[in-house]
Design a protein around this motif. Structure first.
Motif, PDB file in Angstrom:
ATOM      1  N   LEU A 120       0.857  -1.194   0.000  1.00 45.42           N
ATOM      2  CA  LEU A 120       0.000   0.000   0.000  1.00 45.42           C
ATOM      3  C   LEU A 120       0.888   1.237   0.000  1.00 45.42           C
ATOM      4  N   GLY A 121       0.638   2.143  -0.936  1.00 44.44           N
ATOM      5  CA  GLY A 121       1.460   3.351  -1.032  1.00 44.44           C
ATOM      6  C   GLY A 121       1.035   4.407  -0.024  1.00 44.44           C
ATOM      7  N   GLU A 122       1.451   5.646  -0.302  1.00 46.23           N
ATOM      8  CA  GLU A 122       1.149   6.750   0.621  1.00 46.23           C
ATOM      9  C   GLU A 122      -0.282   7.246   0.434  1.00 46.23           C
ATOM     10  N   ASP A 123      -0.888   7.728   1.493  1.00 53.06           N
ATOM     11  CA  ASP A 123      -2.213   8.357   1.479  1.00 53.06           C
ATOM     12  C   ASP A 123      -3.311   7.464   0.898  1.00 53.06           C
ATOM     13  N   VAL A 124      -3.130   6.196   1.001  1.00 53.11           N
ATOM     14  CA  VAL A 124      -4.200   5.261   0.582  1.00 53.11           C
ATOM     15  C   VAL A 124      -5.279   5.294   1.652  1.00 53.11           C
ATOM     16  N   HIS A 125      -6.522   5.115   1.244  1.00 53.65           N
ATOM     17  CA  HIS A 125      -7.603   5.067   2.236  1.00 53.65           C
ATOM     18  C   HIS A 125      -8.412   3.793   2.015  1.00 53.65           C
ATOM     19  N   VAL A 126      -8.362   2.923   3.010  1.00 54.35           N
ATOM     20  CA  VAL A 126      -9.190   1.712   2.949  1.00 54.35           C
ATOM     21  C   VAL A 126     -10.353   1.946   3.897  1.00 54.35           C
ATOM     22  N   PHE A 127     -11.544   2.028   3.339  1.00 56.15           N
ATOM     23  CA  PHE A 127     -12.733   2.268   4.155  1.00 56.15           C
ATOM     24  C   PHE A 127     -13.151   0.969   4.851  1.00 56.15           C
ATOM     25  N   PRO A 128     -14.098   1.045   5.811  1.00 57.93           N
ATOM     26  CA  PRO A 128     -14.359  -0.120   6.667  1.00 57.93           C
ATOM     27  C   PRO A 128     -14.715  -1.421   5.933  1.00 57.93           C
ATOM     28  N   TYR A 129     -14.356  -2.494   6.615  1.00 56.56           N
ATOM     29  CA  TYR A 129     -14.741  -3.863   6.234  1.00 56.56           C
ATOM     30  C   TYR A 129     -14.344  -4.239   4.809  1.00 56.56           C
ATOM     31  N   SER A 130     -13.154  -3.904   4.439  1.00 54.98           N
ATOM     32  CA  SER A 130     -12.653  -4.298   3.117  1.00 54.98           C
ATOM     33  C   SER A 130     -11.573  -5.344   3.291  1.00 54.98           C
ATOM     34  N   VAL A 131     -11.391  -6.151   2.233  1.00 55.51           N
ATOM     35  CA  VAL A 131     -10.374  -7.204   2.262  1.00 55.51           C
ATOM     36  C   VAL A 131      -9.446  -6.980   1.068  1.00 55.51           C
ATOM     37  N   VAL A 132      -8.165  -6.873   1.334  1.00 57.56           N
ATOM     38  CA  VAL A 132      -7.177  -6.636   0.269  1.00 57.56           C
ATOM     39  C   VAL A 132      -6.123  -7.729   0.386  1.00 57.56           C
ATOM     40  N   ILE A 133      -6.013  -8.569  -0.642  1.00 59.10           N
ATOM     41  CA  ILE A 133      -5.086  -9.710  -0.546  1.00 59.10           C
ATOM     42  C   ILE A 133      -4.170  -9.756  -1.757  1.00 59.10           C
ATOM     43  N   HIS A 134      -2.864  -9.833  -1.537  1.00 60.98           N
ATOM     44  CA  HIS A 134      -1.870  -9.952  -2.609  1.00 60.98           C
ATOM     45  C   HIS A 134      -2.101  -8.887  -3.677  1.00 60.98           C
ATOM     46  N   ALA A 135      -2.238  -7.652  -3.262  1.00 60.59           N
ATOM     47  CA  ALA A 135      -2.528  -6.593  -4.225  1.00 60.59           C
ATOM     48  C   ALA A 135      -1.587  -5.416  -4.009  1.00 60.59           C
ATOM     49  N   ARG A 136      -1.585  -4.519  -4.993  1.00 62.21           N
ATOM     50  CA  ARG A 136      -0.766  -3.311  -4.864  1.00 62.21           C
ATOM     51  C   ARG A 136      -1.672  -2.098  -5.024  1.00 62.21           C
ATOM     52  N   LEU A 137      -1.638  -1.226  -4.063  1.00 63.81           N
ATOM     53  CA  LEU A 137      -2.464  -0.018  -4.098  1.00 63.81           C
ATOM     54  C   LEU A 137      -1.519   1.179  -4.091  1.00 63.81           C
ATOM     55  N   ASP A 138      -1.543   1.966  -5.176  1.00 58.35           N
ATOM     56  CA  ASP A 138      -0.626   3.103  -5.260  1.00 58.35           C
ATOM     57  C   ASP A 138      -1.199   4.317  -4.519  1.00 58.35           C
ATOM     58  N   LYS A 139      -0.397   5.380  -4.535  1.00 59.78           N
ATOM     59  CA  LYS A 139      -0.745   6.608  -3.793  1.00 59.78           C
ATOM     60  C   LYS A 139      -2.201   7.018  -3.974  1.00 59.78           C
ATOM     61  N   ARG A 140      -2.809   7.386  -2.891  1.00 57.23           N
ATOM     62  CA  ARG A 140      -4.158   7.959  -2.855  1.00 57.23           C
ATOM     63  C   ARG A 140      -5.248   7.025  -3.394  1.00 57.23           C
ATOM     64  N   ALA A 141      -4.951   5.753  -3.575  1.00 52.32           N
ATOM     65  CA  ALA A 141      -6.026   4.830  -3.981  1.00 52.32           C
ATOM     66  C   ALA A 141      -7.038   4.741  -2.849  1.00 52.32           C
TER      67      ALA A 141
END
Ligand code: UD1
Ligand code: CA
Length: 471
Positions: A312-333
């Protein structure tokens, strides 16, 4: 402080772990996602040990495979203890690897089921043994109800011997100074004292602890006192759960010291292998971070989300009750609430995955959005593209998985289905409700709807027929 000098570490990891009642070797049971054995080896690797000899036996194939996969290190050697005849016998097996070494060299014997020993404690054991006595061991104070081996001291308070709980008299069971199962000893002394250990005890095993009495008869032993939380042995699922609590507190404290905000640390679980987590990351209650996850600065992960082996990059926002597996999330995703981001997904900068969206093996280009109720699988989506609510990539024909390719600046109307393989070129516009079966050229409109008919003045009759009419 003396300069650390090389030594050999022996890790006992051959036992069946009967009290675990499990098909998995005890030392492979994880605490904070990391097998017990790895906790011990990771600590040793931070010391000046030159060689680590792991005694394997029960489920040895799985243990050796694990060691190879995780470390692939020629300085980690394994010795096979065919029959588990006790900790003393296990150490004797390991001596076969030390034939070339000088008698004055130091060996540290550690238990594969005592995971929280710190590298500084191992170094201290070794230097104390080298500089002061021929053997040193770690002790801890614990409740007399616990089943650790007891240290028996003589009237001038020198260590005389260790008695195992099962072999102890009622008086000895009242002793609260326990043996932690971690030792350092001069190799020459070890070689002499480890021969002909008795099996005359309740367990019918050769105990490493029996060498203590032999060493004590010739010279003094030194002890280092540690706390039970540092020296907790893991023998059953109750102790495994206690170990998990210890690890959670240790790990959470570490990240808080690094500048990470943990809003309710008792409810947050971070695996031992997670990192780095940058300062000013904040984790809300119930968040679980697993595997080899890394998190960039100021990223916020909200209540109840699970992140596993992801970047997970910088300033990413994961809102409640989410599942993230083996993934790449860039800035501000942005992800969630209630999103499922699955393996091999790459969400580029400023992307947005909204509620009830599942994404798998998909790349979503910079600034693209899929904000509601969609399934995007095996898709390659360009930048600034908008995916409408209810869009589905029909990627699986029952046999093979097929790709959907969507270019930049595309607008996908709600309720679209892509029958993959299919390509939508940049700047295209797909009208809501279209089932896309053919490629869409650049800057084109794709519309594929059944023509609508309006039958006038029939609604009331129809409702009555179906008994939906209001009384
Ligand atoms: C051991 C100590 C006890 C100490 C406790 C600390 C002995 C006899 N007792 O007891 O004094 O308080 O640790 O946690 O040493 N193993 C082998 N081969 C064997 C038997 C065991 O490799 O034949 C390994 C096990 O996999 C385990 C370690 O040695 O990692 C300790 O064995 P375990 O049976 O758990 O000893 P405890 O009863 O806990
Ligand atoms: Ca044990």
């Amino acid at each position: 402080m003396t300069t650390p000098q090389p030594f050999t570490a022996i890790v006992l990891a051959a036992g069946a772990g009967k009290r675990m009642n499990s098909d998995t070797a005890k030392v492979l049971h994880p605490v904070a996602g990391k097998p017990l054995l790895a906790w011990v080896i990771d600590a040793i690797k931070q010391t000046s040990a030159t060689t680590i000899i792991v005694v394997v036996g029960h489920d040895q194939d799985a243990v050796c495979t694990f060691l190879n996969d995780r470390y692939d290190d020629p300085n980690i050697k394994t010795v096979y203890q065919k029959e588990q005849r006790g900790t003393g016998h296990a150490v004797r097996m390991a001596l076969s690897c030390l034939e070339q070494q000088e008698d004055q060299e130091i060996v540290s014997v550690l238990s594969g089921d005592v995971p929280f020993i710190a590298s500084s404690q191992i170094d201290q054991l070794v230097s104390q043994c080298r500089d002061v006595t021929s053997m040193s061991l770690v002790t801890m104070k614990a409740d007399a109800k616990t089943c650790y081996g007891r240290l028996v001291r003589n009237n001038v308070n020198d260590v005389e011997r260790i008695v195992e709980y099962v072999d102890a008299t009622d008086t000895e069971r009242q002793i609260t100074e326990m043996n932690a199962g971690c030792y350092a000893i001069q190799l020459g002394v070890l070689k002499k004292t480890i021969q002909d250990l008795s099996k005359e005890n309740v367990q019918g095993e050769e105990y490493i602890t029996d060498i203590v009495q032999r060493v004590a008869q010739q010279s003094k032993l030194s002890t280092i006192e540690a706390s039970l939380t540092e020296m907790q042995g893991i023998n059953d699922h109750i102790e495994l759960a206690q170990g998990e609590m210890i690890a959670q507190q240790k790990i959470n404290r570490f990240w808080m010291e690094q500048g990470v905000t943990l809003l309710s640390p008792h409810s947050i679980w971070i695996d031992a292998d997670v990192g780095p987590i940058a300062p000013d990351v904040s984790l809300a209650s119930g968040v679980v971070i697993r595997g080899k996850t890394s998190i960039g600065a100021r990223t916020h992960i909200d209540v109840g989300s699970v992140i596993e082996s992801s970047e997970l990059g910088e300033d990413v926002h994961v809102f409640p009750y989410s599942v993230v597996i083996h993934a790449r999330l860039d800035k501000r995703a942005q992800v969630g609430p209630f999103s499922h981001v699955r393996s091999q997904t790459h969400l580029h900068e400023d992307t947005c995955i909204g509620n009830f969206v599942e994404v798998k093996k998909t790349s979503l280009g910079t600034g693209s959005k899929a904000k509601h109720l969609a399934y995007l699988g095996d898709a390659d989506i360009g930048s600034r593209t908008n995916i409408g609510a209810g869009t589905i990539t029909c990627n699986y024909n029952g046999t093979t998985k097929e790709k959907t390719i969507i270019g930049d600046d595309v607008f996908i109307g709600s309720g679209t289905q892509f029958i993959a393989p299919v390509t939508i070129a940049s700047e295209a516009y797909v009208a809501s409700g279209t089932t896309v079966t053919e490629d869409v050229p650049k800057n084109s409109l794709a519309i594929g709807r059944i023509k609508q008919q309006n039958k006038l003045n029939v609604a009331a009759r129809l409702k009555q027929k179906h008994r939906f009419v209001k009384k």
